[in-house]
Design an enzyme around this catalytic site. Sequence first.
Site, PDB file in Angstrom:
ATOM      1  N   ARG A   7       9.514  -1.379   9.801  1.00  0.00           N
ATOM      2  CA  ARG A   7       8.983  -1.568   8.434  1.00  0.00           C
ATOM      3  C   ARG A   7      10.010  -2.277   7.553  1.00  0.00           C
ATOM      4  NH1 ARG A   7       9.780   2.184   4.941  1.00  0.00           N
ATOM      5  NH2 ARG A   7       9.216   3.949   6.249  1.00  0.00           N
ATOM      6  N   TYR A  32      -9.424 -16.634  -6.386  1.00  0.00           N
ATOM      7  CA  TYR A  32     -10.018 -15.918  -5.258  1.00  0.00           C
ATOM      8  C   TYR A  32     -10.704 -14.631  -5.752  1.00  0.00           C
ATOM      9  CZ  TYR A  32     -10.228 -13.486  -0.798  1.00  0.00           C
ATOM     10  OH  TYR A  32     -10.659 -12.817   0.311  1.00  0.00           O
ATOM     11  N   ASP A  41      -0.728 -18.922  -6.132  1.00  0.00           N
ATOM     12  CA  ASP A  41      -1.399 -18.733  -4.853  1.00  0.00           C
ATOM     13  C   ASP A  41      -1.573 -20.130  -4.249  1.00  0.00           C
ATOM     14  OD1 ASP A  41      -3.276 -18.493  -2.805  1.00  0.00           O
ATOM     15  OD2 ASP A  41      -4.394 -16.900  -3.811  1.00  0.00           O
ATOM     16  N   LYS A  59      -5.300 -17.960   6.487  1.00  0.00           N
ATOM     17  CA  LYS A  59      -6.019 -19.224   6.352  1.00  0.00           C
ATOM     18  C   LYS A  59      -5.244 -20.344   7.067  1.00  0.00           C
ATOM     19  CE  LYS A  59      -8.526 -16.463   3.897  1.00  0.00           C
ATOM     20  NZ  LYS A  59      -8.444 -16.328   2.471  1.00  0.00           N
TER      21      LYS A  59
HETATM   22  C1  LIG Z   1      -8.228 -15.331   1.536  1.00  0.00           C
HETATM   23  C2  LIG Z   1      -7.512 -15.559   0.273  1.00  0.00           C
HETATM   24  C3  LIG Z   1      -6.736 -14.545  -0.304  1.00  0.00           C
HETATM   25  C4  LIG Z   1      -6.642 -13.153   0.282  1.00  0.00           C
HETATM   26  O1  LIG Z   1      -6.012 -13.157   1.529  1.00  0.00           O
HETATM   27  P1  LIG Z   1      -6.358 -12.075   2.678  1.00  0.00           P
HETATM   28  O2  LIG Z   1      -5.469 -12.499   3.785  1.00  0.00           O
HETATM   29  O3  LIG Z   1      -7.812 -12.191   2.984  1.00  0.00           O
HETATM   30  O4  LIG Z   1      -6.029 -10.743   2.122  1.00  0.00           O
HETATM   31  C5  LIG Z   1      -6.058 -14.836  -1.483  1.00  0.00           C
HETATM   32  N1  LIG Z   1      -6.149 -16.065  -2.051  1.00  0.00           N
HETATM   33  C6  LIG Z   1      -6.880 -17.059  -1.518  1.00  0.00           C
HETATM   34  C7  LIG Z   1      -6.931 -18.374  -2.204  1.00  0.00           C
HETATM   35  C8  LIG Z   1      -7.591 -16.834  -0.342  1.00  0.00           C
HETATM   36  O5  LIG Z   1      -8.329 -17.820   0.161  1.00  0.00           O
END
Ligand SMILES: *Cc1c(COP(=O)(O)O)cnc(C)c1O
Length: 388
Positions: A53, A105, A177, A202
């Site tokens: 961890r 998101y 983000d 992603k």
């Molecule tokens: C998918 C996504 C998230 C969240 O990520 P997870 O891995 O699903 O928790 C946050 N921001 C954007 C732009 C995303 O496409």
Amino acid sequence: MGKKEEQLKFSTRAIHVGNSPDELTGAVVRPLHVASTFVQKTPGEWGPYDYTRSGNPTRDAAETTLASLEGGSGALAFATGMAATHCVTMLLSAGDHIVAGTDIYGGTYRLLHKICDRAGIGVSLANTSRPETLTAAIRPETKLIWIESPGNPLMSITDIAACAQIASSHGILLGVDNTFATPVLTQPLSLGADIVMHSATKYLGGHSDANGGMLVVNNDDLYDKLYFIHNSVGNCMSVWDSFLISRGIKTLELRVQEQCRSALRVAEYLQQHTKVKRVHYPGLVSHSGYDIATQQMNGGYGAMLSMEIDANFESTRKVVASTRLFQLAVSLGAVESLISQPASMSHASYDREDRISNGIHDELIRLSVGLEHVEDLIADLDQALGCL
Ligand SMILES: *Cc1c(COP(=O)(O)O)cnc(C)c1O
């Protein structure tokens, strides 16, 4: 990162930084370290690792590579993107306030409005593609600005450098983000952001087979604060996911460049289609963020786009259900193309009023353009729109 590594080009760093051959066997791919605990020589004498961890060599590799690609000094890998975003919000305390973009998101919207507010943290949304709107939303207790560019699902473009100036003049942290843009196209730290976040699920992973989130910073003090939360809360990326995400990052640049090229062609095709009212893609001159995107994004406009079609809720559902190559699913950024209806899928967690007032209509369709041949993708959309 050493001086020598800094001079290497992006794709070289994606393959070599954090990925040195295994010292014991010479294996060109590092072994997966599945151990949860590590032997100490004497009580209290810590080696580089003591407990997974708190730190793990396989996870470290993914963190080291991404820190280099984002131009940061350190990165932290989380179980999911949401865990990474949540970690940032845990820097704040009751009474503090966050300003976030309107085009974000859906899960981030839910986290801010339904989890952070229970911890006594206030949230306002502002259209961050207009810096004056952002400034107007700032309060004395604002501690964090959270933006996405391109935004989700309308692909709005936010001027990251302008936001960074506003944030720093008020002594506020700026988090970006960067999931949609990836470090291939945009490196927010170099534009003045404090924290970069990724859903590694992603583009970084890129194959719809791993979950993860990442934070990258360029400030040791901020890294220590985030590491303390990461280790205390324990939302770490698993060893297996760390391996898959490291593997995905090696081909990130090639994938993103090709996906951007295809997305532009898809956008151009859709723009001239009689059943399509509007295409949201920052690479089209008609997009309101085109000029800033051209400055801010390096070598492409991303592989996400959305469109409003000339149809009602029901026929929109029919279109998204009738593509054959574009698969009907949430998520994005992988080799396979996906199609979705944000109002009933990725953005269903918005309050309906907020959703509509922010331009996320029922007839909006979002596309994630993958790596299939672009002519096959266009033919697929053509047959699906033909059912209108
Ligand atoms: C998918 C996504 C998230 C969240 O990520 P997870 O891995 O699903 O928790 C946050 N921001 C954007 C732009 C995303 O496409």
